[in-house]
Design an enzyme around this catalytic site. Sequence first.
Site, mmCIF file in Angstrom:
data_model
loop_
_atom_site.group_PDB
_atom_site.id
_atom_site.type_symbol
_atom_site.label_atom_id
_atom_site.label_comp_id
_atom_site.label_asym_id
_atom_site.label_seq_id
_atom_site.Cartn_x
_atom_site.Cartn_y
_atom_site.Cartn_z
ATOM 1 C CE LYS A 13 74.232 63.307 92.208
ATOM 2 N NZ LYS A 13 75.678 63.598 92.386
ATOM 3 N NE ARG A 88 74.181 69.518 95.067
ATOM 4 C CZ ARG A 88 74.206 69.149 93.781
ATOM 5 N NH1 ARG A 88 73.096 68.855 93.149
ATOM 6 N NH2 ARG A 88 75.348 69.043 93.147
ATOM 7 N NE ARG A 127 81.648 66.366 85.166
ATOM 8 C CZ ARG A 127 80.689 66.216 86.067
ATOM 9 N NH1 ARG A 127 79.870 65.171 85.984
ATOM 10 N NH2 ARG A 127 80.531 67.058 87.055
ATOM 11 N NE ARG A 133 79.181 70.681 85.624
ATOM 12 C CZ ARG A 133 78.478 69.839 86.346
ATOM 13 N NH1 ARG A 133 78.018 68.727 85.791
ATOM 14 N NH2 ARG A 133 78.226 70.072 87.602
ATOM 15 N NE ARG A 144 80.321 70.653 91.465
ATOM 16 C CZ ARG A 144 80.628 69.953 90.369
ATOM 17 N NH1 ARG A 144 81.751 70.183 89.720
ATOM 18 N NH2 ARG A 144 79.807 69.040 89.931
HETATM 19 P P1 AMP Z 1 75.145 69.179 89.691
HETATM 20 O O1 AMP Z 1 75.098 69.147 88.208
HETATM 21 O O2 AMP Z 1 74.033 68.375 90.333
HETATM 22 O O3 AMP Z 1 76.491 68.803 90.255
HETATM 23 O O4 AMP Z 1 74.860 70.686 90.133
HETATM 24 C C1 AMP Z 1 75.706 71.747 89.690
HETATM 25 C C2 AMP Z 1 75.527 72.951 90.617
HETATM 26 O O5 AMP Z 1 74.172 73.405 90.581
HETATM 27 C C3 AMP Z 1 75.806 72.697 92.097
HETATM 28 O O6 AMP Z 1 77.183 72.777 92.418
HETATM 29 C C4 AMP Z 1 74.984 73.812 92.744
HETATM 30 O O7 AMP Z 1 75.614 75.062 92.604
HETATM 31 C C5 AMP Z 1 73.740 73.825 91.881
HETATM 32 N N1 AMP Z 1 72.727 72.862 92.346
HETATM 33 C C6 AMP Z 1 72.236 71.786 91.662
HETATM 34 N N2 AMP Z 1 71.312 71.139 92.369
HETATM 35 C C7 AMP Z 1 71.195 71.826 93.545
HETATM 36 C C8 AMP Z 1 70.408 71.644 94.722
HETATM 37 N N3 AMP Z 1 69.527 70.624 94.837
HETATM 38 N N4 AMP Z 1 70.551 72.545 95.727
HETATM 39 C C9 AMP Z 1 71.396 73.585 95.629
HETATM 40 N N5 AMP Z 1 72.189 73.802 94.568
HETATM 41 C C10 AMP Z 1 72.088 72.934 93.529
#
Ligand code: AMP
Length: 192
Positions: A13, A88, A127, A133, A144
């Site tokens: 994404k 989400r 990654r 990360r 996740r």
């Molecule tokens: P991402 O980079 O989008 O994979 O997000 C990394 C982490 O941030 C996720 O595993 C969640 O802990 C938190 N996070 C990001 N976006 C959201 C969202 N829309 N709702 C809840 N938690 C989020």
Amino acid sequence: MNLILFGPPAAGKGTQAKRLVEARRMVQLSTGDMLRAAVASGSPLGRKVKGIMERGELVPDAVVIELIEERLPATEAAGGAIFDGFPRTVAQAEALDAMLKKRGKSIDRVIRLKVDDEALVRRIAKRFDEEGRSDDNPESFKVRLAAYNAQTAPLLPYYEGQDKLYEVDGMGVIADVAAAIDKALGPVPASA
Ligand code: AMP
């Protein structure tokens, strides 16, 4: 145009959002990036969400809804928003619809990047080695992926019901996925 890039963690994404920013003058709204910046800055918000993110769980809906709401005006001044990693949960999707409606806007398209679980696990392992990360470690990634399946995947019927869902094969090389997304979005508007 307001677009949601939808898919499990590591579906591509972020990569595709960055390309669309260049090509279509749109603004990427990545709640993951915003939250990581808050953690890095050591702000109260960052301190609140750090542990949740490291475990791979979702942060509370109200936190991410507020982050998005603050940034909507800037997307209207550009060519629209690319929502990356948001919404989400169904509650987030409903809040997004309501926030946009208040501003006379709506979601135009939802692009679902389809990638099978084995490929995701391979991508994440790579990654983790390259970028380190913390939530890409195998245990957090499992959480996740489970959060995606339990809380995020139920959004698919929500957007299908609104006739906005487009499915794109996310297994190919970046250029092929990009071409499939472009096909789903149609030509770049003349104003972009
Ligand atoms: P991402 O980079 O989008 O994979 O997000 C990394 C982490 O941030 C996720 O595993 C969640 O802990 C938190 N996070 C990001 N976006 C959201 C969202 N829309 N709702 C809840 N938690 C989020």
